[in-house]
Design a protein around this motif. Structure first.
Motif, short mmCIF file in Angstrom:
data_model
loop_
_atom_site.label_atom_id
_atom_site.label_comp_id
_atom_site.label_asym_id
_atom_site.label_seq_id
_atom_site.Cartn_x
_atom_site.Cartn_y
_atom_site.Cartn_z
N VAL A 43 0.76 -1.27 0.03
CA VAL A 43 -0.27 -0.19 -0.15
C VAL A 43 0.97 1.17 0.02
N ILE A 44 0.95 1.93 -0.91
CA ILE A 44 0.99 3.55 -1.21
C ILE A 44 0.48 4.50 -0.99
N SER A 45 0.70 5.37 0.64
CA SER A 45 -0.61 6.12 0.84
C SER A 45 0.30 7.34 1.05
N VAL A 53 -3.74 3.12 7.44
CA VAL A 53 -4.34 2.28 6.64
C VAL A 53 -4.69 1.44 7.52
N THR A 54 -3.44 0.59 8.21
CA THR A 54 -4.11 -0.56 8.81
C THR A 54 -5.13 -0.99 9.64
N ILE A 66 3.68 -1.17 3.48
CA ILE A 66 2.86 0.07 3.70
C ILE A 66 4.61 0.85 3.13
N HIS A 67 4.13 2.18 1.88
CA HIS A 67 5.37 2.78 2.04
C HIS A 67 4.52 4.19 1.77
N ARG A 68 5.14 5.05 2.57
CA ARG A 68 4.18 6.36 2.85
C ARG A 68 5.04 7.98 2.18
N ASN A 69 4.48 8.89 1.52
CA ASN A 69 5.03 10.08 1.44
C ASN A 69 4.14 10.96 1.34
N HIS A 101 -0.96 -7.46 -5.00
CA HIS A 101 -1.55 -6.28 -5.21
C HIS A 101 -0.76 -4.67 -4.70
N VAL A 102 -0.55 -3.81 -5.58
CA VAL A 102 -0.16 -2.37 -5.16
C VAL A 102 -1.24 -2.02 -5.41
N VAL A 103 -1.70 -1.10 -3.67
CA VAL A 103 -2.56 0.04 -3.65
C VAL A 103 -2.53 1.35 -3.76
N VAL A 104 -1.87 2.18 -4.41
CA VAL A 104 -2.26 3.39 -4.15
C VAL A 104 -3.64 4.25 -3.22
#
Length: 214
Positions: A43-45, A53-54, A66-69, A101-104
Protein backbone atom coordinates in the motif's frame (compact mmCIF):
# COMPACT_ATOMS: atom_id res chain seq x y z
CA UNK A 1 24.73 13.17 17.15
CA UNK A 2 21.79 15.23 18.40
CA UNK A 3 19.31 12.42 19.08
CA UNK A 4 17.59 12.53 22.46
CA UNK A 5 15.62 10.01 24.52
CA UNK A 6 11.96 9.46 23.70
CA UNK A 7 9.36 11.73 25.30
CA UNK A 8 7.68 10.16 28.32
CA UNK A 9 4.28 9.68 26.70
CA UNK A 10 5.78 7.48 23.96
CA UNK A 11 7.71 5.41 26.49
CA UNK A 12 4.51 4.87 28.46
CA UNK A 13 2.60 3.85 25.34
CA UNK A 14 5.29 1.34 24.41
CA UNK A 15 5.20 -0.30 27.83
CA UNK A 16 1.42 -0.39 27.67
CA UNK A 17 1.52 -2.10 24.27
CA UNK A 18 4.12 -4.64 25.38
CA UNK A 19 2.17 -5.51 28.50
CA UNK A 20 -1.08 -6.03 26.60
CA UNK A 21 -1.06 -6.57 22.83
CA UNK A 22 2.41 -8.08 22.65
CA UNK A 23 2.04 -10.19 25.79
CA UNK A 24 -1.27 -11.62 24.59
CA UNK A 25 0.13 -12.44 21.14
CA UNK A 26 3.84 -13.01 21.71
CA UNK A 27 3.81 -16.40 19.97
CA UNK A 28 2.46 -14.69 16.85
CA UNK A 29 5.10 -11.96 17.00
CA UNK A 30 7.86 -14.53 17.38
CA UNK A 31 6.53 -16.42 14.37
CA UNK A 32 6.57 -13.18 12.37
CA UNK A 33 10.15 -12.52 13.47
CA UNK A 34 11.49 -15.94 12.51
CA UNK A 35 9.31 -16.65 9.49
CA UNK A 36 9.91 -13.41 7.63
CA UNK A 37 7.29 -11.27 6.00
CA UNK A 38 4.88 -12.47 3.33
CA UNK A 39 2.49 -9.57 2.68
CA UNK A 40 -0.13 -10.02 0.01
CA UNK A 41 -0.27 -6.32 -0.85
CA UNK A 42 1.82 -3.20 -0.96
CA UNK A 43 0.00 0.00 0.00
CA UNK A 44 1.39 3.36 -1.07
CA UNK A 45 -0.28 6.00 1.08
CA UNK A 46 0.22 9.59 2.17
CA UNK A 47 2.36 10.57 5.16
CA UNK A 48 -0.66 12.39 6.56
CA UNK A 49 -1.08 11.42 10.22
CA UNK A 50 -4.86 11.20 9.77
CA UNK A 51 -4.62 8.32 7.28
CA UNK A 52 -4.16 5.02 9.11
CA UNK A 53 -3.99 2.23 6.55
CA UNK A 54 -4.07 -0.73 8.91
CA UNK A 55 -7.09 0.68 10.74
CA UNK A 56 -9.02 1.31 7.52
CA UNK A 57 -8.65 -2.31 6.45
CA UNK A 58 -8.48 -3.91 9.90
CA UNK A 59 -5.09 -5.36 9.04
CA UNK A 60 -2.77 -7.25 11.36
CA UNK A 61 1.03 -7.13 11.44
CA UNK A 62 2.52 -8.85 8.43
CA UNK A 63 -0.42 -8.25 6.07
CA UNK A 64 0.65 -5.04 4.30
CA UNK A 65 3.98 -3.76 3.01
CA UNK A 66 3.35 -0.04 3.53
CA UNK A 67 5.21 2.87 1.98
CA UNK A 68 4.23 6.44 2.81
CA UNK A 69 5.21 9.68 1.12
CA UNK A 70 3.78 13.14 0.48
CA UNK A 71 0.45 12.73 -1.38
CA UNK A 72 0.96 8.97 -2.00
CA UNK A 73 2.71 9.64 -5.30
CA UNK A 74 4.66 7.23 -7.48
CA UNK A 75 7.34 8.90 -9.60
CA UNK A 76 7.93 7.78 -13.18
CA UNK A 77 10.63 5.16 -13.72
CA UNK A 78 14.18 6.39 -14.20
CA UNK A 79 17.50 4.55 -14.24
CA UNK A 80 19.71 7.44 -13.15
CA UNK A 81 20.93 5.65 -10.04
CA UNK A 82 19.93 8.45 -7.66
CA UNK A 83 18.15 7.95 -4.35
CA UNK A 84 14.54 6.96 -4.94
CA UNK A 85 12.85 5.79 -1.75
CA UNK A 86 9.47 5.08 -3.33
CA UNK A 87 10.98 3.33 -6.33
CA UNK A 88 13.19 1.20 -4.07
CA UNK A 89 10.24 0.19 -1.89
CA UNK A 90 8.23 -0.68 -5.01
CA UNK A 91 11.06 -2.76 -6.47
CA UNK A 92 11.47 -4.70 -3.23
CA UNK A 93 7.74 -5.34 -2.89
CA UNK A 94 7.29 -6.58 -6.45
CA UNK A 95 10.52 -8.42 -7.14
CA UNK A 96 11.50 -9.75 -3.70
CA UNK A 97 8.28 -10.03 -1.71
CA UNK A 98 6.20 -10.91 -4.79
CA UNK A 99 3.14 -9.02 -3.59
CA UNK A 100 -0.04 -9.76 -5.52
CA UNK A 101 -1.44 -6.23 -5.27
CA UNK A 102 -0.13 -2.67 -5.28
CA UNK A 103 -2.63 -0.19 -3.86
CA UNK A 104 -2.34 3.59 -4.18
CA UNK A 105 -4.38 5.28 -1.44
CA UNK A 106 -5.04 9.03 -1.63
CA UNK A 107 -7.29 11.02 0.69
CA UNK A 108 -9.39 14.14 1.20
CA UNK A 109 -7.95 17.43 2.43
CA UNK A 110 -4.43 16.46 1.36
CA UNK A 111 -1.94 19.22 2.13
CA UNK A 112 0.51 17.97 -0.48
CA UNK A 113 -2.07 18.11 -3.25
CA UNK A 114 -3.22 21.56 -2.11
CA UNK A 115 0.42 22.67 -2.20
CA UNK A 116 0.80 21.34 -5.72
CA UNK A 117 -2.29 23.23 -6.83
CA UNK A 118 -1.03 26.43 -5.21
CA UNK A 119 2.39 25.98 -6.79
CA UNK A 120 1.11 25.22 -10.28
CA UNK A 121 -1.33 28.14 -10.15
CA UNK A 122 1.43 30.55 -9.12
CA UNK A 123 0.41 31.02 -5.48
CA UNK A 124 3.27 29.19 -3.74
CA UNK A 125 6.58 30.69 -4.90
CA UNK A 126 8.50 28.94 -2.12
CA UNK A 127 7.58 25.58 -3.61
CA UNK A 128 8.87 26.71 -6.99
CA UNK A 129 12.38 27.06 -5.58
CA UNK A 130 14.79 24.38 -6.77
CA UNK A 131 15.79 23.83 -3.15
CA UNK A 132 12.25 22.84 -2.11
CA UNK A 133 12.10 19.08 -1.61
CA UNK A 134 8.30 19.22 -1.37
CA UNK A 135 7.97 21.30 -4.50
CA UNK A 136 10.20 19.06 -6.58
CA UNK A 137 8.32 16.02 -5.31
CA UNK A 138 4.98 17.58 -6.19
CA UNK A 139 6.25 18.19 -9.74
CA UNK A 140 5.22 14.55 -10.24
CA UNK A 141 1.60 15.73 -10.09
CA UNK A 142 1.90 18.59 -12.60
CA UNK A 143 0.35 16.46 -15.40
CA UNK A 144 -2.67 15.97 -13.15
CA UNK A 145 -2.97 19.71 -12.61
CA UNK A 146 -3.13 20.24 -16.36
CA UNK A 147 -6.15 17.90 -16.46
CA UNK A 148 -8.18 19.82 -13.88
CA UNK A 149 -7.55 23.49 -14.72
CA UNK A 150 -10.63 23.54 -16.96
CA UNK A 151 -12.85 22.84 -13.94
CA UNK A 152 -14.44 25.55 -11.76
CA UNK A 153 -11.90 26.88 -9.26
CA UNK A 154 -13.67 25.39 -6.24
CA UNK A 155 -13.59 21.89 -7.75
CA UNK A 156 -9.97 21.74 -8.85
CA UNK A 157 -8.26 20.65 -5.62
CA UNK A 158 -10.72 17.82 -4.97
CA UNK A 159 -10.30 16.63 -8.55
CA UNK A 160 -6.51 16.87 -8.24
CA UNK A 161 -6.57 14.50 -5.24
CA UNK A 162 -7.97 11.80 -7.49
CA UNK A 163 -5.62 12.75 -10.31
CA UNK A 164 -2.81 11.96 -7.88
CA UNK A 165 -4.06 8.38 -7.89
CA UNK A 166 -4.31 8.23 -11.67
CA UNK A 167 -0.88 9.77 -12.25
CA UNK A 168 0.61 7.26 -9.83
CA UNK A 169 -1.12 4.34 -11.54
CA UNK A 170 0.20 5.53 -14.89
CA UNK A 171 3.71 5.92 -13.47
CA UNK A 172 3.59 2.45 -11.93
CA UNK A 173 3.30 0.95 -15.38
CA UNK A 174 6.48 2.77 -16.46
CA UNK A 175 8.50 0.44 -14.20
CA UNK A 176 9.57 -2.58 -16.30
CA UNK A 177 9.22 -5.05 -13.42
CA UNK A 178 5.72 -3.77 -12.61
CA UNK A 179 4.59 -3.96 -16.23
CA UNK A 180 6.02 -7.45 -16.60
CA UNK A 181 4.25 -8.68 -13.46
CA UNK A 182 0.96 -7.09 -14.50
CA UNK A 183 1.14 -8.54 -18.00
CA UNK A 184 1.96 -11.96 -16.55
CA UNK A 185 -1.15 -11.61 -14.34
CA UNK A 186 1.00 -11.94 -11.23
CA UNK A 187 0.22 -8.43 -10.01
CA UNK A 188 -2.83 -6.15 -9.98
CA UNK A 189 -2.88 -2.40 -9.42
CA UNK A 190 -5.58 -0.57 -7.49
CA UNK A 191 -6.38 3.12 -6.99
CA UNK A 192 -8.27 4.29 -3.92
CA UNK A 193 -9.39 7.58 -2.41
CA UNK A 194 -10.73 7.94 1.12
CA UNK A 195 -12.65 10.76 2.76
CA UNK A 196 -11.26 11.37 6.24
CA UNK A 197 -14.36 13.12 7.53
CA UNK A 198 -16.92 10.77 6.02
CA UNK A 199 -15.04 7.52 6.55
CA UNK A 200 -15.84 6.52 2.98
CA UNK A 201 -13.69 4.77 0.39
CA UNK A 202 -13.77 4.97 -3.40
CA UNK A 203 -11.93 2.85 -5.94
CA UNK A 204 -11.02 3.64 -9.53
CA UNK A 205 -12.96 1.65 -12.11
CA UNK A 206 -10.76 1.70 -15.22
CA UNK A 207 -13.50 0.37 -17.50
CA UNK A 208 -15.85 3.21 -16.59
CA UNK A 209 -13.08 5.79 -16.11
CA UNK A 210 -14.30 7.01 -12.73
CA UNK A 211 -14.11 6.47 -8.99
CA UNK A 212 -16.93 4.45 -7.47
CA UNK A 213 -17.83 3.71 -3.82
CA UNK A 214 -16.41 0.48 -2.42
Amino acid sequence: MTAKLLPTYLVQRFHGWRATAWQDNKAWYKRLATGGQHPRAMVISCCDSRVHVTSIFGADEGEFFIHRNIAALVPPFTDDGNHHGTSAALEYAVTALKVAHVVVLAHSNCGGVKGCHDMCSGHAPALEEKSSFVGRWMDILRPGYERVIHLPQDEQVDALEKQAVLVSLENLMSFPFVRAAVEAEELTLHGLWTSIGEGSLEQYDAERGLFVPV
